[in-house]
Design an enzyme around this catalytic site. Sequence first.
Site, PDB file in Angstrom:
ATOM      1  N   TYR A 184       0.836  -1.205   0.000  1.00 58.46           N
ATOM      2  CA  TYR A 184       0.000   0.000   0.000  1.00 58.46           C
ATOM      3  C   TYR A 184       0.867   1.251   0.000  1.00 58.46           C
ATOM      4  CZ  TYR A 184       0.941   0.489   5.043  1.00 58.46           C
ATOM      5  OH  TYR A 184       1.554   0.640   6.259  1.00 58.46           O
ATOM      6  N   CYS A 185       0.321   2.317  -0.556  1.00 58.19           N
ATOM      7  CA  CYS A 185       0.985   3.625  -0.593  1.00 58.19           C
ATOM      8  C   CYS A 185      -0.106   4.679  -0.744  1.00 58.19           C
ATOM      9  CB  CYS A 185       2.013   3.690  -1.719  1.00 58.19           C
ATOM     10  SG  CYS A 185       1.366   3.208  -3.326  1.00 58.19           S
ATOM     11  N   THR A 186       0.274   5.922  -0.887  1.00 59.62           N
ATOM     12  CA  THR A 186      -0.696   7.026  -0.827  1.00 59.62           C
ATOM     13  C   THR A 186      -1.812   6.888  -1.855  1.00 59.62           C
ATOM     14  OG1 THR A 186       1.067   8.489  -0.057  1.00 59.62           O
ATOM     15  CG2 THR A 186      -0.969   9.530  -0.807  1.00 59.62           C
ATOM     16  N   ILE A 213      -4.107   4.309  -0.242  1.00 56.12           N
ATOM     17  CA  ILE A 213      -4.664   4.692   1.060  1.00 56.12           C
ATOM     18  C   ILE A 213      -5.779   5.710   0.885  1.00 56.12           C
ATOM     19  CG2 ILE A 213      -4.132   5.688   3.321  1.00 56.12           C
ATOM     20  CD1 ILE A 213      -1.161   4.900   2.733  1.00 56.12           C
TER      21      ILE A 213
END
Length: 302
Positions: A184-186, A213
Amino acid sequence: MELQKIILYYGFTPISDPEAVRLWQQTLCESLNLKGRILISKHGINGTLGGDISALRTYVKNTRKYPGFKKIDFKWSSSEGDDFPRLSIRIRDELVAFGNPNELVVDVNGVVGGGKHLRPEEVDQLVAERGDEVVFFDGRNAFEAKIGKFRNAVVPDVETSRDFVSEIESGKYDHLKKNPVVTYCTGGIRCEILSSVMINRGFEEVYQIKGGIVRYGKQIGDDGLWEGSLFTFDDRMAIDFSKKAKVIGECEKCSSPTKQFYNCANASCHKLVLLCDECSALDVSKGCGHTSTRYNNAEMIG
């Protein structure tokens, strides 16, 4: 004053003439008075823009006319205006600097050999079905996780995206190669590449959160598996998904709860320091030099 918004987006598709795309995007953004940052490479486009909501809608409509950008997922968030000081549109070898531009393969459908996309509700369903077997793997710089992360996530000790390849090849995470791993990342772009890197190095079951996210938080908020605030690479610095958001960050001076980063005031230092209001007011950050300014510049990644 018209309602202000921010859009975050990326699209992986082969681009034969990045300079032509840059000039087109420059003209389009300037005509709409949009500010922010856009990166273009032979692999696609990555952008974060802010401005009037009507101007952003026009931008989205026009950008989707480019054949490879038709399916781009534009993620919208609130803005108080002036989140970006200027417009910057640049060409890069990589949309995210992992240091392996020749490893990444893209076609008209996106990244070839990346992780399986899961919608936010599918992420929760996977955890409900397989429990502690599921591993969340943070695809951001380690400091971002200080104020928010998925519950029990693995947070690699990396300062930039360029550190990920050597970090994964170090063997630290070989014991996870048979686990279901959710990267996961922004906004999702870093995980497009990270998941591909992991699969290429023997991880057998790799997922990524569709929309990152941002999309998970917008849909599920603080009632799911996310804890804390989301660090953003603009003047907002941190956003919460609801009033129930936990404050998991700790002041680097007194350990009080905080989610606020500050720039190190030493001109030769590019560190961000996590401080509570009281310590930031006293200007007591040592080591890297005094801290007196809010974050105002960083690489743009999603």
